[in-house]
Design a protein around this motif. Sequence first.
Motif, short mmCIF file in Angstrom:
data_model
loop_
_atom_site.label_atom_id
_atom_site.label_comp_id
_atom_site.label_asym_id
_atom_site.label_seq_id
_atom_site.Cartn_x
_atom_site.Cartn_y
_atom_site.Cartn_z
N ASP A 219 0.85 -1.19 0.00
CA ASP A 219 0.00 0.00 0.00
C ASP A 219 0.89 1.24 0.00
O ASP A 219 1.44 1.63 1.02
CB ASP A 219 -0.89 -0.01 1.24
N ASP A 223 -2.31 3.70 -3.00
CA ASP A 223 -2.23 2.93 -4.24
C ASP A 223 -1.53 1.61 -3.95
O ASP A 223 -0.51 1.59 -3.24
CB ASP A 223 -1.46 3.68 -5.32
N THR A 224 -2.03 0.51 -4.50
CA THR A 224 -1.44 -0.79 -4.25
C THR A 224 -0.58 -1.22 -5.43
O THR A 224 -0.99 -1.12 -6.59
CB THR A 224 -2.54 -1.85 -4.01
N TYR A 289 -3.32 -5.42 -9.65
CA TYR A 289 -2.55 -4.20 -9.39
C TYR A 289 -1.35 -4.10 -10.34
O TYR A 289 -0.92 -5.11 -10.92
CB TYR A 289 -2.03 -4.19 -7.94
N PRO A 290 -0.79 -2.90 -10.48
CA PRO A 290 0.48 -2.77 -11.20
C PRO A 290 1.54 -3.66 -10.54
O PRO A 290 1.54 -3.82 -9.32
CB PRO A 290 0.83 -1.29 -11.07
N GLY A 345 0.84 1.00 -15.52
CA GLY A 345 0.55 1.70 -14.28
C GLY A 345 1.80 2.21 -13.59
O GLY A 345 1.72 2.99 -12.63
N LEU A 371 4.41 6.05 -10.10
CA LEU A 371 3.06 5.49 -10.20
C LEU A 371 2.21 6.44 -11.03
O LEU A 371 2.08 7.63 -10.71
CB LEU A 371 2.44 5.31 -8.82
N GLN A 372 1.65 5.92 -12.09
CA GLN A 372 0.84 6.75 -12.97
C GLN A 372 -0.55 6.94 -12.38
O GLN A 372 -1.12 6.00 -11.82
CB GLN A 372 0.76 6.12 -14.36
N PRO A 373 -1.12 8.16 -12.53
CA PRO A 373 -2.49 8.37 -12.07
C PRO A 373 -3.45 7.39 -12.73
O PRO A 373 -3.28 7.05 -13.91
CB PRO A 373 -2.78 9.82 -12.50
N LYS A 374 -4.43 6.94 -12.00
CA LYS A 374 -5.34 5.91 -12.52
C LYS A 374 -6.07 6.33 -13.78
O LYS A 374 -6.40 5.54 -14.64
CB LYS A 374 -6.35 5.51 -11.44
N ASP A 375 -6.31 7.62 -13.95
CA ASP A 375 -7.10 8.07 -15.10
C ASP A 375 -6.30 8.04 -16.39
O ASP A 375 -6.85 8.23 -17.47
CB ASP A 375 -7.66 9.47 -14.88
N GLU A 377 -3.94 5.36 -16.88
CA GLU A 377 -3.45 4.00 -17.04
C GLU A 377 -4.05 3.36 -18.28
O GLU A 377 -5.20 3.63 -18.61
CB GLU A 377 -3.78 3.15 -15.80
#
Length: 377
Positions: A219, A223-224, A289-290, A345, A371-375, A377
Amino acid sequence: MSGTFKKIRRRVWLILNTLVVLWMLLGVFCMQVPPSDFWPAGFVAFSLPGALMLNFLFLIYWILRRSWLLVLPLSALILSWNYYARLVAINFATDVPAEAKTLTVMSFNTHIFNAYDKIVEGVPQVSTDMIDWVAEHPADVFCLQEFYSRVNSVEYNNFNRIGTRYGKYKYASTSVGDRIAAHLGIVIFSKYPIAEGGTIRFSNTPERSANRAAWADIDVNGDTVRVYAVHLQSMSIKSEDIENTYSAIGDESSFKKESRNLARRLRRGFISRAEQVQQLLDHVKTSPYPVVVCGDFNDIPFSYTYNELAKVLENAHVQAGKGVGATYNGPLPFLRIDNQFYGPGLEAHTFETHYEMGLSDHFPILATYVLQPKDVE
Protein backbone atom coordinates in the motif's frame (compact mmCIF):
# COMPACT_ATOMS: atom_id res chain seq x y z
CA MET A 1 45.09 -7.48 -60.66
CA SER A 2 44.59 -5.28 -57.62
CA GLY A 3 41.04 -4.56 -58.77
CA THR A 4 40.30 -8.28 -58.95
CA PHE A 5 41.74 -8.77 -55.44
CA LYS A 6 39.53 -5.96 -54.09
CA LYS A 7 36.43 -7.53 -55.63
CA ILE A 8 37.25 -10.93 -54.12
CA ARG A 9 37.92 -9.34 -50.72
CA ARG A 10 34.67 -7.40 -50.83
CA ARG A 11 32.75 -10.54 -51.80
CA VAL A 12 34.29 -12.50 -48.93
CA TRP A 13 33.41 -9.78 -46.40
CA LEU A 14 29.90 -9.55 -47.82
CA ILE A 15 29.42 -13.32 -47.45
CA LEU A 16 30.70 -13.18 -43.88
CA ASN A 17 28.42 -10.26 -43.06
CA THR A 18 25.46 -12.14 -44.55
CA LEU A 19 26.28 -15.16 -42.41
CA VAL A 20 26.35 -12.95 -39.32
CA VAL A 21 22.92 -11.51 -40.18
CA LEU A 22 21.57 -15.04 -40.64
CA TRP A 23 23.10 -15.93 -37.27
CA MET A 24 21.24 -12.98 -35.74
CA LEU A 25 17.96 -14.12 -37.26
CA LEU A 26 18.49 -17.66 -36.02
CA GLY A 27 19.32 -16.39 -32.51
CA VAL A 28 16.18 -14.26 -32.36
CA PHE A 29 14.08 -17.21 -33.57
CA CYS A 30 15.63 -19.55 -30.98
CA MET A 31 14.62 -17.21 -28.15
CA GLN A 32 11.01 -18.03 -29.02
CA VAL A 33 11.57 -21.79 -28.76
CA PRO A 34 10.88 -23.45 -25.37
CA PRO A 35 14.07 -25.32 -24.36
CA SER A 36 11.89 -28.21 -23.18
CA ASP A 37 10.83 -28.67 -26.83
CA PHE A 38 14.29 -28.23 -28.36
CA TRP A 39 17.08 -27.58 -25.87
CA PRO A 40 19.84 -26.68 -28.45
CA ALA A 41 17.83 -23.49 -29.14
CA GLY A 42 18.93 -22.23 -25.72
CA PHE A 43 22.59 -22.41 -26.73
CA VAL A 44 21.99 -20.65 -30.06
CA ALA A 45 20.08 -17.84 -28.32
CA PHE A 46 22.89 -17.63 -25.75
CA SER A 47 25.30 -16.80 -28.60
CA LEU A 48 23.23 -13.90 -29.98
CA PRO A 49 25.32 -11.13 -28.32
CA GLY A 50 28.30 -12.29 -30.39
CA ALA A 51 26.31 -11.92 -33.60
CA LEU A 52 25.04 -8.47 -32.58
CA MET A 53 28.57 -7.23 -31.87
CA LEU A 54 29.97 -8.66 -35.11
CA ASN A 55 27.20 -7.02 -37.12
CA PHE A 56 28.05 -3.68 -35.52
CA LEU A 57 31.74 -4.17 -36.42
CA PHE A 58 30.76 -4.92 -40.01
CA LEU A 59 28.79 -1.65 -40.06
CA ILE A 60 31.90 0.23 -38.94
CA TYR A 61 33.96 -1.61 -41.56
CA TRP A 62 31.64 -0.73 -44.46
CA ILE A 63 31.45 2.89 -43.29
CA LEU A 64 35.25 3.13 -43.26
CA ARG A 65 35.33 1.54 -46.71
CA ARG A 66 32.71 4.06 -47.86
CA SER A 67 30.74 1.22 -49.38
CA TRP A 68 27.03 1.13 -50.10
CA LEU A 69 27.10 -2.38 -48.59
CA LEU A 70 26.73 -0.71 -45.18
CA VAL A 71 23.02 -1.00 -45.96
CA LEU A 72 23.11 -4.68 -44.93
CA PRO A 73 24.44 -4.32 -41.34
CA LEU A 74 22.62 -1.01 -40.88
CA SER A 75 19.28 -2.57 -41.82
CA ALA A 76 19.97 -5.51 -39.50
CA LEU A 77 20.84 -3.10 -36.68
CA ILE A 78 17.66 -1.05 -37.15
CA LEU A 79 15.40 -4.10 -37.36
CA SER A 80 17.00 -5.67 -34.26
CA TRP A 81 17.37 -2.46 -32.25
CA ASN A 82 15.33 -3.88 -29.36
CA TYR A 83 17.93 -6.61 -28.93
CA TYR A 84 20.81 -4.14 -29.07
CA ALA A 85 19.03 -2.22 -26.29
CA ARG A 86 19.06 -5.40 -24.21
CA LEU A 87 22.80 -5.59 -24.73
CA VAL A 88 23.63 -1.96 -23.96
CA ALA A 89 21.10 0.50 -22.53
CA ILE A 90 21.32 4.14 -23.62
CA ASN A 91 19.21 6.53 -21.56
CA PHE A 92 19.53 10.10 -20.34
CA ALA A 93 18.81 11.26 -16.81
CA THR A 94 15.55 13.13 -16.25
CA ASP A 95 14.10 14.69 -13.14
CA VAL A 96 11.23 12.99 -11.37
CA PRO A 97 8.21 15.34 -11.39
CA ALA A 98 7.84 16.97 -7.99
CA GLU A 99 4.20 15.92 -7.62
CA ALA A 100 4.80 12.30 -8.69
CA LYS A 101 4.20 9.35 -6.40
CA THR A 102 7.29 7.14 -6.51
CA LEU A 103 8.43 3.73 -5.31
CA THR A 104 12.09 2.70 -5.09
CA VAL A 105 12.72 -1.03 -5.26
CA MET A 106 15.98 -2.83 -4.54
CA SER A 107 16.62 -6.42 -5.59
CA PHE A 108 19.64 -8.25 -4.19
CA ASN A 109 20.79 -11.86 -4.08
CA THR A 110 22.63 -11.71 -0.75
CA HIS A 111 24.42 -15.06 -1.12
CA ILE A 112 23.16 -16.03 2.37
CA PHE A 113 25.17 -13.03 3.62
CA ASN A 114 28.24 -15.26 3.17
CA ALA A 115 27.12 -17.28 6.19
CA TYR A 116 28.86 -20.47 5.09
CA ASP A 117 32.07 -19.01 3.69
CA LYS A 118 33.82 -19.54 7.02
CA ILE A 119 32.72 -21.64 9.97
CA VAL A 120 34.46 -21.48 13.36
CA GLU A 121 33.27 -23.97 15.96
CA GLY A 122 29.99 -24.39 14.09
CA VAL A 123 29.09 -20.68 14.20
CA PRO A 124 28.60 -19.10 10.74
CA GLN A 125 30.54 -15.86 10.27
CA VAL A 126 27.97 -13.66 8.56
CA SER A 127 29.10 -10.58 6.66
CA THR A 128 27.77 -7.88 8.96
CA ASP A 129 28.99 -5.19 6.55
CA MET A 130 26.58 -6.49 3.91
CA ILE A 131 23.74 -6.76 6.40
CA ASP A 132 24.23 -3.19 7.60
CA TRP A 133 24.52 -1.87 4.03
CA VAL A 134 21.14 -3.39 3.15
CA ALA A 135 19.52 -2.36 6.44
CA GLU A 136 20.58 1.27 6.14
CA HIS A 137 19.79 1.73 2.44
CA PRO A 138 16.90 4.20 1.91
CA ALA A 139 14.99 2.09 -0.65
CA ASP A 140 11.24 1.74 -0.09
CA VAL A 141 11.10 -1.99 -0.88
CA PHE A 142 13.78 -4.68 -0.62
CA CYS A 143 13.50 -7.98 -2.49
CA LEU A 144 16.18 -10.23 -1.03
CA GLN A 145 16.99 -13.62 -2.50
CA GLU A 146 19.11 -16.21 -0.69
CA PHE A 147 18.15 -14.44 2.52
CA TYR A 148 19.58 -15.79 5.79
CA SER A 149 18.50 -15.20 9.38
CA ARG A 150 19.22 -16.93 12.68
CA VAL A 151 16.17 -16.18 14.78
CA ASN A 152 17.81 -17.22 18.06
CA SER A 153 20.85 -15.01 17.52
CA VAL A 154 20.76 -11.34 18.51
CA GLU A 155 23.71 -10.54 16.28
CA TYR A 156 22.56 -12.47 13.21
CA ASN A 157 18.78 -12.14 13.41
CA ASN A 158 18.39 -10.39 10.06
CA PHE A 159 14.61 -10.25 10.34
CA ASN A 160 15.34 -7.84 13.16
CA ARG A 161 18.53 -6.19 11.94
CA ILE A 162 17.12 -5.30 8.53
CA GLY A 163 13.39 -5.14 9.24
CA THR A 164 12.09 -4.71 12.79
CA ARG A 165 14.59 -2.18 14.10
CA TYR A 166 13.94 0.08 11.08
CA GLY A 167 10.16 -0.26 11.28
CA LYS A 168 9.87 -2.19 8.02
CA TYR A 169 7.02 -4.53 7.16
CA LYS A 170 7.94 -7.94 5.75
CA TYR A 171 6.71 -10.97 3.90
CA ALA A 172 9.00 -13.98 4.31
CA SER A 173 9.05 -17.13 2.20
CA THR A 174 11.72 -19.17 3.96
CA SER A 175 12.52 -22.66 5.14
CA VAL A 176 14.48 -23.72 8.19
CA GLY A 177 17.51 -25.08 6.46
CA ASP A 178 20.44 -26.03 8.70
CA ARG A 179 21.46 -27.50 12.03
CA ILE A 180 21.21 -24.17 13.86
CA ALA A 181 17.66 -23.47 12.65
CA ALA A 182 18.53 -20.65 10.25
CA HIS A 183 15.82 -19.35 7.94
CA LEU A 184 16.73 -19.45 4.24
CA GLY A 185 14.77 -18.19 1.26
CA ILE A 186 13.19 -14.98 -0.07
CA VAL A 187 12.09 -11.98 1.99
CA ILE A 188 10.35 -8.77 0.93
CA PHE A 189 10.83 -5.82 3.29
CA SER A 190 8.84 -2.61 2.83
CA LYS A 191 8.57 0.74 4.57
CA TYR A 192 4.95 0.77 3.36
CA PRO A 193 2.31 -1.60 4.78
CA ILE A 194 1.99 -5.03 3.18
CA ALA A 195 -1.68 -5.91 2.77
CA GLU A 196 -1.20 -9.48 1.59
CA GLY A 197 1.54 -11.82 0.43
CA GLY A 198 2.13 -15.29 -0.92
CA THR A 199 4.59 -17.80 -2.33
CA ILE A 200 4.82 -19.41 -5.77
CA ARG A 201 6.44 -22.83 -5.43
CA PHE A 202 7.66 -24.12 -8.76
CA SER A 203 6.43 -27.58 -9.67
CA ASN A 204 9.87 -28.73 -10.85
CA THR A 205 11.67 -27.96 -7.56
CA PRO A 206 11.56 -29.57 -4.09
CA GLU A 207 9.28 -28.03 -1.46
CA ARG A 208 12.19 -26.56 0.52
CA SER A 209 14.08 -25.30 -2.52
CA ALA A 210 15.37 -21.72 -2.54
CA ASN A 211 14.15 -21.48 -6.13
CA ARG A 212 10.73 -19.91 -5.74
CA ALA A 213 8.92 -16.58 -6.01
CA ALA A 214 7.28 -14.48 -3.32
CA TRP A 215 4.84 -11.62 -3.80
CA ALA A 216 3.50 -8.83 -1.62
CA ASP A 217 0.71 -6.28 -2.17
CA ILE A 218 2.16 -2.99 -0.93
CA ASP A 219 0.00 0.00 0.00
CA VAL A 220 1.87 3.04 -1.33
CA ASN A 221 -0.07 5.91 0.22
CA GLY A 222 -3.42 4.62 -1.03
CA ASP A 223 -2.23 2.93 -4.24
CA THR A 224 -1.44 -0.79 -4.25
CA VAL A 225 1.54 -2.24 -6.12
CA ARG A 226 2.23 -5.97 -6.24
CA VAL A 227 5.95 -6.71 -5.96
CA TYR A 228 7.40 -10.11 -6.84
CA ALA A 229 10.79 -11.33 -5.60
CA VAL A 230 12.02 -14.17 -7.79
CA HIS A 231 14.82 -16.72 -7.66
CA LEU A 232 14.81 -19.02 -10.67
CA GLN A 233 16.85 -22.18 -11.12
CA SER A 234 20.57 -21.57 -10.79
CA MET A 235 23.01 -22.25 -13.60
CA SER A 236 24.79 -24.44 -10.98
CA ILE A 237 28.13 -23.37 -12.38
CA LYS A 238 30.86 -22.58 -9.87
CA SER A 239 33.99 -20.55 -10.52
CA GLU A 240 36.12 -23.69 -10.29
CA ASP A 241 34.06 -25.28 -13.09
CA ILE A 242 34.98 -22.40 -15.39
CA GLU A 243 38.59 -22.43 -14.24
CA ASN A 244 38.82 -26.19 -14.82
CA THR A 245 37.48 -25.77 -18.35
CA TYR A 246 40.01 -23.02 -19.15
CA SER A 247 42.89 -25.00 -17.65
CA ALA A 248 41.87 -28.06 -19.69
CA ILE A 249 42.45 -26.26 -23.01
CA GLY A 250 45.22 -28.15 -24.75
CA ASP A 251 44.24 -31.48 -23.22
CA GLU A 252 41.60 -32.77 -25.61
CA SER A 253 40.07 -35.48 -23.42
CA SER A 254 40.01 -33.31 -20.30
CA PHE A 255 38.58 -30.33 -22.20
CA LYS A 256 35.80 -32.47 -23.67
CA LYS A 257 34.92 -33.75 -20.21
CA GLU A 258 34.80 -30.29 -18.61
CA SER A 259 32.97 -28.61 -21.51
CA ARG A 260 30.35 -31.38 -21.61
CA ASN A 261 29.82 -30.94 -17.88
CA LEU A 262 29.20 -27.21 -18.38
CA ALA A 263 26.87 -27.88 -21.33
CA ARG A 264 24.79 -30.38 -19.31
CA ARG A 265 24.35 -27.89 -16.48
CA LEU A 266 23.39 -25.10 -18.86
CA ARG A 267 20.89 -27.37 -20.62
CA ARG A 268 19.21 -28.38 -17.35
CA GLY A 269 19.02 -24.73 -16.34
CA PHE A 270 17.48 -23.62 -19.65
CA ILE A 271 14.73 -26.23 -19.35
CA SER A 272 14.01 -25.66 -15.64
CA ARG A 273 13.82 -21.86 -15.89
CA ALA A 274 11.58 -22.02 -18.96
CA GLU A 275 9.03 -24.03 -16.95
CA GLN A 276 9.36 -21.78 -13.91
CA VAL A 277 8.87 -18.53 -15.82
CA GLN A 278 5.57 -19.81 -17.22
CA GLN A 279 4.26 -20.46 -13.70
CA LEU A 280 5.45 -17.03 -12.66
CA LEU A 281 3.78 -15.28 -15.59
CA ASP A 282 0.53 -17.18 -15.05
CA HIS A 283 0.43 -15.65 -11.57
CA VAL A 284 1.53 -12.18 -12.70
CA LYS A 285 -1.25 -12.02 -15.28
CA THR A 286 -3.87 -12.46 -12.55
CA SER A 287 -2.67 -9.44 -10.54
CA PRO A 288 -5.32 -6.73 -10.09
CA TYR A 289 -2.55 -4.20 -9.39
CA PRO A 290 0.48 -2.77 -11.20
CA VAL A 291 3.38 -5.18 -10.81
CA VAL A 292 7.14 -5.10 -10.30
CA VAL A 293 8.83 -8.45 -10.94
CA CYS A 294 12.42 -8.52 -9.80
CA GLY A 295 15.10 -10.89 -8.68
CA ASP A 296 17.77 -13.36 -9.73
CA PHE A 297 16.57 -14.92 -12.99
CA ASN A 298 19.85 -16.74 -13.67
CA ASP A 299 19.44 -16.09 -17.40
CA ILE A 300 20.84 -13.47 -19.74
CA PRO A 301 18.68 -11.05 -21.78
CA PHE A 302 19.06 -13.35 -24.79
CA SER A 303 17.19 -16.32 -23.42
CA TYR A 304 13.73 -17.83 -23.63
CA THR A 305 13.13 -16.95 -19.96
CA TYR A 306 13.93 -13.26 -20.38
CA ASN A 307 12.10 -13.06 -23.70
CA GLU A 308 8.88 -14.45 -22.24
CA LEU A 309 8.97 -11.79 -19.50
CA ALA A 310 9.78 -9.05 -22.02
CA LYS A 311 6.70 -9.96 -24.08
CA VAL A 312 4.48 -8.98 -21.15
CA LEU A 313 6.53 -6.49 -19.11
CA GLU A 314 9.03 -3.69 -19.57
CA ASN A 315 12.60 -4.04 -18.30
CA ALA A 316 13.76 -1.28 -15.95
CA HIS A 317 17.40 -1.42 -17.05
CA VAL A 318 16.50 -1.16 -20.73
CA GLN A 319 14.10 1.73 -20.11
CA ALA A 320 16.05 3.73 -17.51
CA GLY A 321 19.54 2.24 -17.08
CA LYS A 322 22.89 2.82 -18.75
CA GLY A 323 25.48 0.53 -20.25
CA VAL A 324 25.70 -3.23 -19.98
CA GLY A 325 24.48 -3.30 -16.38
CA ALA A 326 26.28 -6.52 -15.43
CA THR A 327 25.01 -7.96 -12.14
CA TYR A 328 27.03 -11.15 -11.72
CA ASN A 329 30.05 -10.66 -9.47
CA GLY A 330 32.00 -13.70 -10.63
CA PRO A 331 34.48 -15.05 -13.18
CA LEU A 332 32.17 -14.51 -16.18
CA PRO A 333 32.12 -10.78 -17.03
CA PHE A 334 29.24 -8.73 -18.44
CA LEU A 335 26.47 -11.08 -17.27
CA ARG A 336 23.18 -9.38 -16.41
CA ILE A 337 21.18 -12.12 -14.72
CA ASP A 338 19.38 -9.95 -12.12
CA ASN A 339 16.55 -7.81 -13.44
CA GLN A 340 13.53 -5.72 -12.61
CA PHE A 341 10.48 -5.87 -14.87
CA TYR A 342 7.31 -3.83 -14.50
CA GLY A 343 3.84 -3.57 -15.98
CA PRO A 344 1.27 -0.92 -16.90
CA GLY A 345 0.55 1.70 -14.28
CA LEU A 346 4.25 2.20 -13.54
CA GLU A 347 7.12 3.92 -15.30
CA ALA A 348 10.78 3.25 -14.57
CA HIS A 349 12.50 6.59 -14.04
CA THR A 350 15.96 5.61 -12.82
CA PHE A 351 17.93 2.39 -12.64
CA GLU A 352 21.35 1.68 -11.20
CA THR A 353 23.59 -1.23 -10.26
CA HIS A 354 25.42 -0.83 -6.96
CA TYR A 355 28.92 -1.97 -7.86
CA GLU A 356 30.28 -0.62 -4.59
CA MET A 357 28.56 -3.51 -2.77
CA GLY A 358 30.78 -6.37 -3.89
CA LEU A 359 30.48 -8.75 -0.94
CA SER A 360 27.98 -11.06 -2.66
CA ASP A 361 28.30 -12.94 -5.95
CA HIS A 362 25.59 -10.58 -7.24
CA PHE A 363 25.41 -6.79 -7.28
CA PRO A 364 22.26 -5.06 -5.94
CA ILE A 365 20.02 -3.32 -8.47
CA LEU A 366 17.81 -0.33 -7.66
CA ALA A 367 14.98 1.23 -9.67
CA THR A 368 12.72 4.21 -9.06
CA TYR A 369 9.18 3.87 -10.39
CA VAL A 370 6.62 6.60 -10.91
CA LEU A 371 3.06 5.49 -10.20
CA GLN A 372 0.84 6.75 -12.97
CA PRO A 373 -2.49 8.37 -12.07
CA LYS A 374 -5.34 5.91 -12.52
CA ASP A 375 -7.10 8.07 -15.10
CA VAL A 376 -4.16 7.71 -17.54
CA GLU A 377 -3.45 4.00 -17.04
